[in-house]
Design a protein around this motif. Structure first.
Motif: not given
Ligand SMILES: [Fe+2]
Length: 308
Positions: A82, A84, A157, A174, A216
């Motif tokens: 994605h 970020h 997200h 995420d 993460h």
């Molecule tokens: Fe993210």
């Protein structure tokens, strides 16, 4: 339970996965290798950036370069799960050094339009995704060497979130984090908590033994170490925000309460400006230095807040 993949058992290979951790942003980057050839994909590589000094370094990316070269791998894809907001992408740097096609979800164009408006980017900034070599569609199949992969659109997200099912492993960015943390936040530009819930549920419909790699980890309340690998079965049973039994209304309430405790990411605008460009820096100015913009959002301004 319906599966989101159409692969048959005989076709599924088990990729070799190497994780690279950046403690500053709590980010995992991955090199995913086809076990039957030298082909690999790199997922979510990052630049080391110090906001206070403006210094950009390639320590993290060079660790990936050394690994790829030591194994004599051929990079076919450099994939962003994605856009970020907590780190700057090293996709272009790695493409220049190692080759491979940079790629992200086609929905990146919506994020490009959002940030182009918010940051008043020049007309020369294209919002058609052309900064990337490839834009994935939902459910698109592709190959890494002989290994089959599928892009699975997972908005929530962010607008451009995509999970990648590669052989028997899924890289979720995420959308799901380790079970004791739950999911990524859903309050930044393009986020939508209900969509995040349904995207997480969509991932949970993959086969239970699918290995799951998160984008993460920061350690949980009860642990001082970080983890990056779990499985769909473990997530279904133990994810503290979206497990098999979770209801949407509970998730919305709990995710919303958690999001209210989170400050905006330190690198939000810096990261967005590089990442919507596919890892290219903004064009240099007349003195050959690149600059980043930060909007000053007073409560009375049109944007008001970056929060979704
Ligand atoms: Fe993210």
């Amino acid at each position: 339970m319906q599966s989101v993949t159409t692969f048959h058992g005989a076709d599924i290979l088990k990729p070799k996965v190497s994780a690279f951790y950046d403690a500053t942003s709590g980010t995992f980057s991955y090199v995913v290798r086809d076990p039957s050839s030298s082909a690999c994909a790199i997922i979510d590589p990052l630049l080391d950036f110090d906001l206070n000094s403006g210094e950009l370094q390639h320590r993290s990316a060079d660790a990936i370069v050394r690994y790829v070269e030591s194994k004599r791998l051929q990079v076919q894809w450099i994939i962003e799960t994605h856009v970020h907001t907590d780190h700057l992408s090293a996709a272009q740097y790695l493409k220049d050094v190692l080759g491979g096609k940079t790629a992200i979800a086609g929905a990146v164009c919506k994020e490009q339009r959002h940030y182009a408006r918010l940051l008043n980017l020049p007309r020369s900034f294209k919002t058609d995704g052309s900064q990337f070599d490839w834009l994935f569609r939902n459910a698109e199949h592709y190959l890494i060497g002989n290994m089959q992969a599928t892009a699975i659109y997972t908005p929530g997200h962010g607008l451009s979130c995509m999970a990648h099912l590669i052989g028997n492993a899924v890289f979720v960015g995420d959308t799901l984090l380790m079970p004791d943390i739950g999911t990524g936040r859903a309050d930044l530009p393009g986020a939508n908590r209900a969509r995040l819930f349904h995207s997480a549920k969509k991932i949970l419909r993959l086969p239970a033994r699918t290995r799951l790699f998160v984008g993460h980890d920061y350690g949980g309340e009860e642990r001082a170490y970080v983890e990056y690998q779990t499985s769909i079965g473990q997530q279904r049973r133990h994810n503290c925000l979206v497990c098999e039994r979770s209801r949407e209304s509970d998730f919305l309430r709990r995710r919303s309460a958690l999001d209210r405790t989170l400050p905006a990411p330190e690198l939000l605008f810096a990261a967005a400006q590089v990442n919507i460009r596919g890892g290219h820096l903004p064009p240099p100015e007349s003195n050959e230095i690149c600059y980043l913009k930060i909007p000053l959002l007073s409560p009375a301004s049109a944007a008001g807040s970056v929060r979704g």
